[in-house]
Design a protein around this motif. Structure first.
Motif, PDB file in Angstrom:
ATOM      1  N   ASP B 255       0.601  -1.037  -0.066  1.00 15.90           N
ATOM      2  CA  ASP B 255      -0.079  -0.024   0.012  1.00 15.90           C
ATOM      3  C   ASP B 255       0.794   1.291   0.107  1.00 15.90           C
ATOM      4  N   ASP B 256       2.042   1.177   0.643  1.00 16.16           N
ATOM      5  CA  ASP B 256       2.974   2.324   1.001  1.00 16.16           C
ATOM      6  C   ASP B 256       3.342   2.755  -0.540  1.00 16.16           C
ATOM      7  N   VAL B 257       3.952   1.841  -1.121  1.00 17.29           N
ATOM      8  CA  VAL B 257       4.545   2.117  -2.521  1.00 17.29           C
ATOM      9  C   VAL B 257       3.494   2.831  -3.413  1.00 17.29           C
ATOM     10  N   ASP B 258       2.446   2.343  -3.624  1.00 20.05           N
ATOM     11  CA  ASP B 258       1.339   3.017  -4.567  1.00 20.05           C
ATOM     12  C   ASP B 258       1.243   4.452  -3.999  1.00 20.05           C
ATOM     13  N   LYS B 259       0.731   4.467  -2.792  1.00 18.94           N
ATOM     14  CA  LYS B 259       0.441   5.769  -2.329  1.00 18.94           C
ATOM     15  C   LYS B 259       1.578   6.890  -2.488  1.00 18.94           C
ATOM     16  N   MET B 260       2.840   6.204  -2.334  1.00 22.76           N
ATOM     17  CA  MET B 260       3.947   7.149  -2.376  1.00 22.76           C
ATOM     18  C   MET B 260       4.210   7.657  -3.730  1.00 22.76           C
ATOM     19  N   TRP B 261       4.113   6.628  -4.730  1.00 26.78           N
ATOM     20  CA  TRP B 261       4.173   7.057  -6.290  1.00 26.78           C
ATOM     21  C   TRP B 261       3.062   7.881  -6.676  1.00 26.78           C
ATOM     22  N   THR B 262       2.113   7.912  -6.208  1.00 26.23           N
ATOM     23  CA  THR B 262       0.874   8.853  -6.263  1.00 26.23           C
ATOM     24  C   THR B 262       1.238  10.403  -5.812  1.00 26.23           C
ATOM     25  N   ALA B 263       1.843  10.175  -4.561  1.00 27.13           N
ATOM     26  CA  ALA B 263       2.193  11.553  -3.863  1.00 27.13           C
ATOM     27  C   ALA B 263       3.383  11.989  -4.531  1.00 27.13           C
ATOM     28  N   TYR B 264       4.049  11.387  -5.053  1.00 25.50           N
ATOM     29  CA  TYR B 264       5.365  11.900  -6.088  1.00 25.50           C
ATOM     30  C   TYR B 264       4.668  12.650  -7.316  1.00 25.50           C
ATOM     31  N   GLY B 265       3.661  11.635  -7.897  1.00 31.40           N
ATOM     32  CA  GLY B 265       3.110  12.261  -8.869  1.00 31.40           C
ATOM     33  C   GLY B 265       2.633  13.698  -8.909  1.00 31.40           C
ATOM     34  N   VAL B 266       1.763  13.729  -7.965  1.00 35.70           N
ATOM     35  CA  VAL B 266       1.340  15.105  -7.510  1.00 35.70           C
ATOM     36  C   VAL B 266       2.099  15.967  -7.115  1.00 35.70           C
ATOM     37  N   SER B 267       3.311  15.432  -6.462  1.00 35.96           N
ATOM     38  CA  SER B 267       4.439  16.779  -5.957  1.00 35.96           C
ATOM     39  C   SER B 267       5.043  17.065  -7.122  1.00 35.96           C
ATOM     40  N   ALA B 268       5.196  16.203  -8.251  1.00 34.42           N
ATOM     41  CA  ALA B 268       6.088  16.654  -9.225  1.00 34.42           C
ATOM     42  C   ALA B 268       5.237  17.676 -10.163  1.00 34.42           C
ATOM     43  N   ILE B 269       3.893  17.588 -10.337  1.00 33.97           N
ATOM     44  CA  ILE B 269       3.001  18.387 -11.019  1.00 33.97           C
ATOM     45  C   ILE B 269       2.898  19.851 -10.344  1.00 33.97           C
ATOM     46  N   LEU B 270       2.938  19.887  -8.788  1.00 27.81           N
ATOM     47  CA  LEU B 270       2.849  20.917  -8.260  1.00 27.81           C
ATOM     48  C   LEU B 270       4.218  21.615  -8.300  1.00 27.81           C
ATOM     49  N   ALA B 271       5.475  20.911  -8.184  1.00 25.25           N
ATOM     50  CA  ALA B 271       6.648  21.627  -8.392  1.00 25.25           C
ATOM     51  C   ALA B 271       6.903  22.148  -9.759  1.00 25.25           C
ATOM     52  N   LEU B 272       6.443  21.731 -10.719  1.00 23.72           N
ATOM     53  CA  LEU B 272       6.362  22.304 -12.077  1.00 23.72           C
ATOM     54  C   LEU B 272       5.636  23.479 -12.296  1.00 23.72           C
ATOM     55  N   PHE B 273       4.261  23.538 -11.393  1.00 24.23           N
ATOM     56  CA  PHE B 273       3.589  24.719 -11.692  1.00 24.23           C
ATOM     57  C   PHE B 273       4.342  25.886 -10.630  1.00 24.23           C
ATOM     58  N   PRO B 411      16.497  24.417  -8.384  1.00 23.78           N
ATOM     59  CA  PRO B 411      15.950  23.961  -7.225  1.00 23.78           C
ATOM     60  C   PRO B 411      14.572  22.937  -7.598  1.00 23.78           C
ATOM     61  N   VAL B 412      14.036  23.321  -8.677  1.00 23.33           N
ATOM     62  CA  VAL B 412      12.754  22.401  -9.283  1.00 23.33           C
ATOM     63  C   VAL B 412      13.449  20.954  -9.430  1.00 23.33           C
ATOM     64  N   PHE B 413      14.534  20.719 -10.168  1.00 25.92           N
ATOM     65  CA  PHE B 413      15.149  19.392 -10.663  1.00 25.92           C
ATOM     66  C   PHE B 413      15.672  18.804  -9.448  1.00 25.92           C
ATOM     67  N   LEU B 414      15.952  19.584  -8.413  1.00 20.96           N
ATOM     68  CA  LEU B 414      16.572  19.127  -7.250  1.00 20.96           C
ATOM     69  C   LEU B 414      15.541  18.401  -6.215  1.00 20.96           C
ATOM     70  N   VAL B 415      14.503  19.277  -6.163  1.00 23.16           N
ATOM     71  CA  VAL B 415      13.474  18.748  -5.530  1.00 23.16           C
ATOM     72  C   VAL B 415      12.837  17.655  -6.014  1.00 23.16           C
ATOM     73  N   LEU B 416      12.518  17.452  -7.333  1.00 22.32           N
ATOM     74  CA  LEU B 416      12.189  16.217  -8.101  1.00 22.32           C
ATOM     75  C   LEU B 416      12.961  14.905  -7.707  1.00 22.32           C
ATOM     76  N   LEU B 417      14.249  15.226  -7.851  1.00 24.02           N
ATOM     77  CA  LEU B 417      15.086  14.135  -7.725  1.00 24.02           C
ATOM     78  C   LEU B 417      15.125  13.678  -6.322  1.00 24.02           C
ATOM     79  N   VAL B 418      15.254  14.556  -5.200  1.00 25.70           N
ATOM     80  CA  VAL B 418      15.203  14.220  -3.918  1.00 25.70           C
ATOM     81  C   VAL B 418      13.813  13.410  -3.637  1.00 25.70           C
ATOM     82  N   LEU B 419      12.747  13.764  -4.082  1.00 25.16           N
ATOM     83  CA  LEU B 419      11.520  13.029  -3.581  1.00 25.16           C
ATOM     84  C   LEU B 419      11.445  11.805  -4.169  1.00 25.16           C
TER      85      LEU B 419
END
Lengths: 62, 457
Positions: B255-273, B411-419
């Motif tokens: 469960d954690d993996v699926d939720k984490m990937w979902t959170a990463y996807g949302v965070s990546a979109i927010l980071a780009l915005f 900073p955007v690429f850095l955040v995407l990489l760390v997350l």
């Protein structure tokens, strides 16, 4: 707290950091902050001792 | 309570979750209280005996069953049944009932052969698959579905079983063989007897199918944490630590993996915005440009610029140093000094530019300019102090251009990489867990190669 919840919190922190970093112009830079620079430097620039003067030497090129 | 046959004291034995019988340690006879037997007792040629019922003291009545093939005694008062040594086996074989004990709290399901398929007790989990080896494959009525065929190449095809809409994957098929029997059993046990056992898993549940001759028994289990078992039985201490991964052990990373990937996807979109928004709102404008000349012959080579203002909010400052160097290099010690606070931001930059041509054509190395970005420069009045050092250029000209609030994507690429790292780690943990789970099955995820033996020279 589950790992997924902890990760979500981490994402929020990271996005908050990103927002303030872009807002205030964060960048990775090798810059030293020097305080109490004497005002005489305006008239006598040679009196200022830079941290980088004679510190680095050109080390590549033809 | 004494044995009605030999007079020895009877022993009460608890069997299978609630069933109790009175057993004689001397003559091996046993008294079964009423309703403990799964077989209906109907005596023929009944006659009174001199023996008393060990439970209620009533008179035992002797009779026969199965056309006189079995003689037994039943209490005329409480209905309990006395069986002499050997008569239990006779009753089992004549009745065709393997499990003689009902055990109302047993929660077990008995499938009996010999045309007595109606005699089924449903367990606590209401799991009573009416399955034989010839069961159809459809799932319209929710019956248990076994995708294996009579050929049953379990190891290769990995069949599945569906129960209540849940698909159980085949884990392993084994043949269990009785090599030794020690103790008391309520069914006939023979050394050499074997059964084909198939396990199916849908963590945390497990299905097990045991086939012996024409009998097919399905049982369902659920994996429990050690602490749950300790708590249920109120055991002292703590359970031993888990070793490896059990077949039906739930993978807590799933469960954690699926939720984490979902959170990463949302965070990546927010980071780009956020990056796009901040770029649009960045000042990104010129502040000042200063021209200087360098001459090695001068005693004081340091230069100071006129004072200039940096307004607006705290942001970065780009310092672009451009020279007319050609096949030369120079080093610049630059200080951005705040004339109001007397604080300086000190940094050094190298500029080198070489070019030429050879047999391969034209080439160049470096650039005649350098771009540096100073972070978090607050608004105020500043001036520049520049101290050039030359390597092999006696004279050159240079100018320094200052630009405020230059957008940065780093900073955007850095955040995407760390997350990205936590979901990758969680995915690896989930994968490793499943590798360990299936390592002991008929379908290992990773096949182990032959061990390399060291040659002894």
């Amino acid at each position: 707290m589950t790992w997924s919840n902890a990760y979500r919190a981490f994402c929020l922190v990271a996005l908050a950091w990103l927002a303030q970093a872009l807002l205030y112009g964060w960048i990775w830079a090798d810059v030293d902050q020097v305080k109490q620079v004497p005002k005489s430097v305006r008239d006598n620039p040679g009196s200022y001792r830079s941290h980088y003067a004679s510190y680095r030497r050109y080390h590549w090129g033809k | 309570m004494t044995c009605p046959k030999c007079g020895a004291p009877l022993q009460e034995i608890a069997l299978d979750a609630g069933a109790k019988v009175l057993s004689c340690p001397s003559c091996a006879g046993a008294f079964y209280p009423r309703n403990e037997l799964a077989v209906e007792i109907a005596l023929s040629q009944v006659g009174d005996t001199e023996r008393a019922c060990p439970q209620c003291g009533g008179r035992l009545r002797a009779g026969t069953m199965y056309s006189g093939k079995l003689e037994l005694e039943q209490c005329s008062v409480c209905g309990g049944v006395w069986l002499d040594a050997g008569e239990v086996g006779k009753l089992r074989s004549l009745s065709g009932v393997e499990g003689l004990l009902k055990g109302p709290a047993a929660g077990a399901t008995f499938l009996s052969g010999g045309g007595q398929s109606e005699d089924i007790q449903r367990g606590v989990e209401r799991f009573a698959p009416k399955l034989s080896e010839n069961a159809p494959m459809s799932d319209k009525t929710g019956r248990l579905i076994d995708s294996a065929t009579m050929d049953n190449p379990d190891a290769n095809r990995a069949p599945s079983v569906t129960v209540d809409g849940v698909v159980y994957k085949h884990f392993q098929t084994a043949v269990a063989q009785v090599v030794c029997a020690l103790g008391e059993f309520n069914w006939k046990v023979e050394v050499g007897e074997h059964a084909r056992v198939r396990d199916f898993i849908a963590p945390p549940n497990l299905l097990s199918n045991e086939v012996t001759g024409k009998d097919s028994v399905w049982s369902r289990g659920r994996w429990l944490e050690g602490s749950e078992v300790w708590q249920a039985f109120q055991l002292e201490g703590s359970p031993p630590p888990a070793v490896k991964v059990a077949p039906a052990q739930p993978n807590h990373w799933s469960d954690d993996v699926d939720k984490m990937w979902t959170a990463y996807g949302v965070s990546a979109i927010l980071a780009l915005f956020i990056g796009i928004g901040m770029h649009a709102a960045a000042p990104d404008r010129d502040i000042a440009t200063f021209n200087f000349d360098y001459d090695r012959a001068e005693a004081e080579k340091s230069k100071v610029s006129p004072e200039f203002a940096i307004d607006g909010r705290t942001s970065n400052l780009e310092v672009l140093t451009t020279t007319n160097l050609a096949n030369k290099w120079a080093y610049f010690s630059i200080a951005l000094i705040n004339s109001e606070t007397d604080e300086a931001l000190d940094f050094g930059r190298e500029v080198s530019y070489y070019y030429g041509s050879d047999s391969d054509g034209a080439w160049s190395e470096g650039a005649p300019y350098d771009r540096a970005v100073i972070p978090r420069v607050p608004p105020g009045r500043y001036y520049l102090r520049v101290e050039p050092e030359d390597g092999d250029a006696q004279k050159f000209s240079y100018y320094i251009k200052l630009r405020r609030g230059v957008p940065q994507w780093l900073p955007v690429f850095l955040v995407l990489l760390v997350l990205l790292f936590p979901p990758l780690i969680a995915y690896w943990r989930r994968y490793s867990f499943e590798v360990d789970r299936w390592a002991e099955s008929d379908h290992p995820w990773v096949s182990e190669g032959p061990d390399d033996d060291d040659d002894d020279d």
